[in-house]
Motif scaffolding. Structure first.
Motif, PDB file in Angstrom:
ATOM      1  N   ILE A 128     -15.167  39.142  24.719  1.00  0.00           N
ATOM      2  CA  ILE A 128     -13.907  38.388  24.728  1.00  0.00           C
ATOM      3  C   ILE A 128     -13.984  37.250  25.737  1.00  0.00           C
ATOM      4  N   THR A 129     -14.513  37.535  26.916  1.00  0.00           N
ATOM      5  CA  THR A 129     -14.610  36.481  27.940  1.00  0.00           C
ATOM      6  C   THR A 129     -15.593  35.391  27.513  1.00  0.00           C
ATOM      7  N   ARG A 130     -16.676  35.774  26.835  1.00  0.00           N
ATOM      8  CA  ARG A 130     -17.627  34.761  26.350  1.00  0.00           C
ATOM      9  C   ARG A 130     -16.967  33.871  25.299  1.00  0.00           C
ATOM     10  N   ALA A 131     -16.230  34.488  24.363  1.00  0.00           N
ATOM     11  CA  ALA A 131     -15.547  33.701  23.332  1.00  0.00           C
ATOM     12  C   ALA A 131     -14.515  32.773  23.953  1.00  0.00           C
ATOM     13  N   ALA A 132     -13.812  33.240  24.984  1.00  0.00           N
ATOM     14  CA  ALA A 132     -12.822  32.402  25.656  1.00  0.00           C
ATOM     15  C   ALA A 132     -13.495  31.210  26.322  1.00  0.00           C
ATOM     16  N   GLN A 133     -14.631  31.436  26.956  1.00  0.00           N
ATOM     17  CA  GLN A 133     -15.344  30.343  27.616  1.00  0.00           C
ATOM     18  C   GLN A 133     -15.815  29.311  26.594  1.00  0.00           C
ATOM     19  N   GLU A 134     -16.275  29.777  25.442  1.00  0.00           N
ATOM     20  CA  GLU A 134     -16.768  28.862  24.408  1.00  0.00           C
ATOM     21  C   GLU A 134     -15.658  27.956  23.874  1.00  0.00           C
ATOM     22  N   HIS A 135     -14.433  28.463  23.843  1.00  0.00           N
ATOM     23  CA  HIS A 135     -13.311  27.697  23.298  1.00  0.00           C
ATOM     24  C   HIS A 135     -12.410  27.120  24.394  1.00  0.00           C
ATOM     25  N   ASP A 136     -12.887  27.164  25.656  1.00  0.00           N
ATOM     26  CA  ASP A 136     -12.089  26.686  26.780  1.00  0.00           C
ATOM     27  C   ASP A 136     -10.701  27.328  26.765  1.00  0.00           C
ATOM     28  N   ALA A 137     -10.679  28.621  26.520  1.00  0.00           N
ATOM     29  CA  ALA A 137      -9.429  29.382  26.415  1.00  0.00           C
ATOM     30  C   ALA A 137      -9.196  30.200  27.680  1.00  0.00           C
ATOM     31  N   GLU A 138      -7.936  30.544  27.915  1.00  0.00           N
ATOM     32  CA  GLU A 138      -7.585  31.395  29.046  1.00  0.00           C
ATOM     33  C   GLU A 138      -7.341  32.812  28.532  1.00  0.00           C
ATOM     34  N   VAL A 139      -7.730  33.795  29.329  1.00  0.00           N
ATOM     35  CA  VAL A 139      -7.543  35.204  28.973  1.00  0.00           C
ATOM     36  C   VAL A 139      -6.351  35.747  29.741  1.00  0.00           C
ATOM     37  N   TYR A 140      -5.399  36.370  29.012  1.00  0.00           N
ATOM     38  CA  TYR A 140      -4.231  36.988  29.627  1.00  0.00           C
ATOM     39  C   TYR A 140      -4.169  38.466  29.251  1.00  0.00           C
ATOM     40  N   TRP A 141      -3.676  39.276  30.181  1.00  0.00           N
ATOM     41  CA  TRP A 141      -3.398  40.693  29.947  1.00  0.00           C
ATOM     42  C   TRP A 141      -1.880  40.839  29.838  1.00  0.00           C
ATOM     43  N   ILE A 142      -1.401  41.339  28.710  1.00  0.00           N
ATOM     44  CA  ILE A 142       0.033  41.424  28.448  1.00  0.00           C
ATOM     45  C   ILE A 142       0.517  42.867  28.574  1.00  0.00           C
ATOM     46  N   LEU A 187       2.798  31.167  25.736  1.00  0.00           N
ATOM     47  CA  LEU A 187       1.599  31.311  26.560  1.00  0.00           C
ATOM     48  C   LEU A 187       0.569  30.233  26.230  1.00  0.00           C
ATOM     49  N   SER A 188       0.608  29.750  24.990  1.00  0.00           N
ATOM     50  CA  SER A 188      -0.297  28.682  24.592  1.00  0.00           C
ATOM     51  C   SER A 188       0.152  27.336  25.136  1.00  0.00           C
ATOM     52  N   GLY A 189       1.435  27.219  25.487  1.00  0.00           N
ATOM     53  CA  GLY A 189       1.955  26.011  26.117  1.00  0.00           C
ATOM     54  C   GLY A 189       2.231  24.877  25.152  1.00  0.00           C
ATOM     55  N   ALA A 190       2.908  23.869  25.666  1.00  0.00           N
ATOM     56  CA  ALA A 190       3.246  22.708  24.852  1.00  0.00           C
ATOM     57  C   ALA A 190       2.000  21.968  24.387  1.00  0.00           C
ATOM     58  N   ASP A 191       0.900  22.074  25.168  1.00  0.00           N
ATOM     59  CA  ASP A 191      -0.336  21.402  24.781  1.00  0.00           C
ATOM     60  C   ASP A 191      -1.165  22.238  23.813  1.00  0.00           C
ATOM     61  N   GLN A 192      -0.636  23.403  23.394  1.00  0.00           N
ATOM     62  CA  GLN A 192      -1.284  24.271  22.414  1.00  0.00           C
ATOM     63  C   GLN A 192      -2.700  24.649  22.852  1.00  0.00           C
ATOM     64  N   HIS A 193      -2.814  25.064  24.103  1.00  0.00           N
ATOM     65  CA  HIS A 193      -4.098  25.476  24.661  1.00  0.00           C
ATOM     66  C   HIS A 193      -4.516  26.812  24.061  1.00  0.00           C
ATOM     67  N   PRO A 194      -5.786  27.001  23.686  1.00  0.00           N
ATOM     68  CA  PRO A 194      -6.212  28.290  23.133  1.00  0.00           C
ATOM     69  C   PRO A 194      -6.136  29.405  24.168  1.00  0.00           C
ATOM     70  N   VAL A 195      -5.727  30.587  23.717  1.00  0.00           N
ATOM     71  CA  VAL A 195      -5.601  31.743  24.601  1.00  0.00           C
ATOM     72  C   VAL A 195      -6.115  33.000  23.902  1.00  0.00           C
ATOM     73  N   HIS A 196      -6.690  33.887  24.678  1.00  0.00           N
ATOM     74  CA  HIS A 196      -7.048  35.230  24.222  1.00  0.00           C
ATOM     75  C   HIS A 196      -6.139  36.199  24.961  1.00  0.00           C
ATOM     76  N   LEU A 197      -5.409  37.027  24.234  1.00  0.00           N
ATOM     77  CA  LEU A 197      -4.397  37.898  24.818  1.00  0.00           C
ATOM     78  C   LEU A 197      -4.783  39.356  24.603  1.00  0.00           C
ATOM     79  N   ILE A 198      -4.888  40.098  25.697  1.00  0.00           N
ATOM     80  CA  ILE A 198      -5.195  41.527  25.639  1.00  0.00           C
ATOM     81  C   ILE A 198      -3.879  42.278  25.777  1.00  0.00           C
ATOM     82  N   VAL A 199      -3.510  43.030  24.737  1.00  0.00           N
ATOM     83  CA  VAL A 199      -2.204  43.672  24.665  1.00  0.00           C
ATOM     84  C   VAL A 199      -2.357  45.162  24.969  1.00  0.00           C
ATOM     85  N   ASP A 200      -1.612  45.652  25.956  1.00  0.00           N
ATOM     86  CA  ASP A 200      -1.736  47.070  26.298  1.00  0.00           C
ATOM     87  C   ASP A 200      -0.969  47.937  25.302  1.00  0.00           C
ATOM     88  N   GLY A 201      -0.941  49.234  25.551  1.00  0.00           N
ATOM     89  CA  GLY A 201      -0.375  50.172  24.593  1.00  0.00           C
ATOM     90  C   GLY A 201       1.133  50.180  24.494  1.00  0.00           C
TER      91      GLY A 201
END
Length: 236
Positions: A128-142, A187-201
């Protein structure tokens, strides 16, 4: 026998979700760095008023340049409403008392899921972190937490980035509310920044928002609740 197994699964899943949702947030907690009544600290009544003001509204509705609440936008609101100047560290202490802030992945799991979460961190999280880096995305834990000491009850839905940045919203909890689509989009913001979101249970997959833009990718943290709904396509 089938009915008994289904009932057992529901009981385990319900227990898991209650644990994940938490309840460890506390209003007017002692661990603040300031005592109530000191300069630069909110009184208990002011803190409760602040939580009520935050329910269901976002910073942009107050003319603040943020999609979701952060330490900076919360400090600006406190200054405006109570004429109190707080630095980011003091505001961060309030957020930590509310149960927000970075947590280890195992802290987001119930006792039955800890092993699965630790295996997931070793096996799947690096991809997940590698994919986020490739797409200049931020990783969030929700996740979410119920605040003690509020009336009516208050729930805080938060996203903590891998860099420790906290973004959140305050709601009045209902029975099994879904993961808010508006929160995820913001979370993606007005600039529509790519994000990877990890959703807990806190939310089984059938309570996730559907047909999200491709720039938003959701990943389930292992949880007992994941067994209730099979995987399906959640992005458009």
């Amino acid at each position: 026998m089938g009915v008994a197994l289904r009932d057992a699964r529901r009981s385990v899943t319900s227990w898991c979700r209650r644990h994940t949702i938490g309840g460890d947030g506390a209003v007017a907690a002692a661990r603040r760095g300031h005592r109530q009544g000191e300069s630069g600290a909110l009184s208990r009544q002011q803190e409760l008023e602040l939580i009520d003001v935050l329910r269901g509204v976002h910073p942009d509705e107050f003319g603040l340049d943020e999609e979701l609440w952060t330490r900076q936008s919360l400090a600006a609101l406190i200054q405006r409403r109570f004429d109190l100047t707080m630095d980011a560290g003091t505001v961060g202490a309030y957020l930590r008392a509310w149960g927000l802030g970075p947590r280890e992945p195992r802290e987001r799991a119930c006792g039955l899921c800890v092993g699965a979460v630790e295996r997931w961190v070793r096996g799947e999280y690096p991809a997940i972190t590698r994919a986020a880096q490739e797409h200049d995305a931020e990783v969030y834990w929700i996740g979410r937490v119920r605040l003690r000491g509020t009336m009516p009850a208050a729930e805080v839905i938060s996203a903590v980035s891998s860099r420790g940045r906290v973004r959140f919203m305050v709601t009045t909890p209902s029975v099994d509310p879904p993961l808010p689509r508006d929160f995820v989009l913001r979370l993606s913001g007005a600039d529509q920044h790519p994000v990877h979101l990890i959703v807990d249970g806190s939310w089984p997959r059938n309570e996730w928002p559907r047909r999200l833009p491709r720039r938003i990718v959701l990943h389930p943290l292992p949880s007992c609740g994941r067994t209730l709904a099979p995987p399906d396509r959640l992005t458009a």
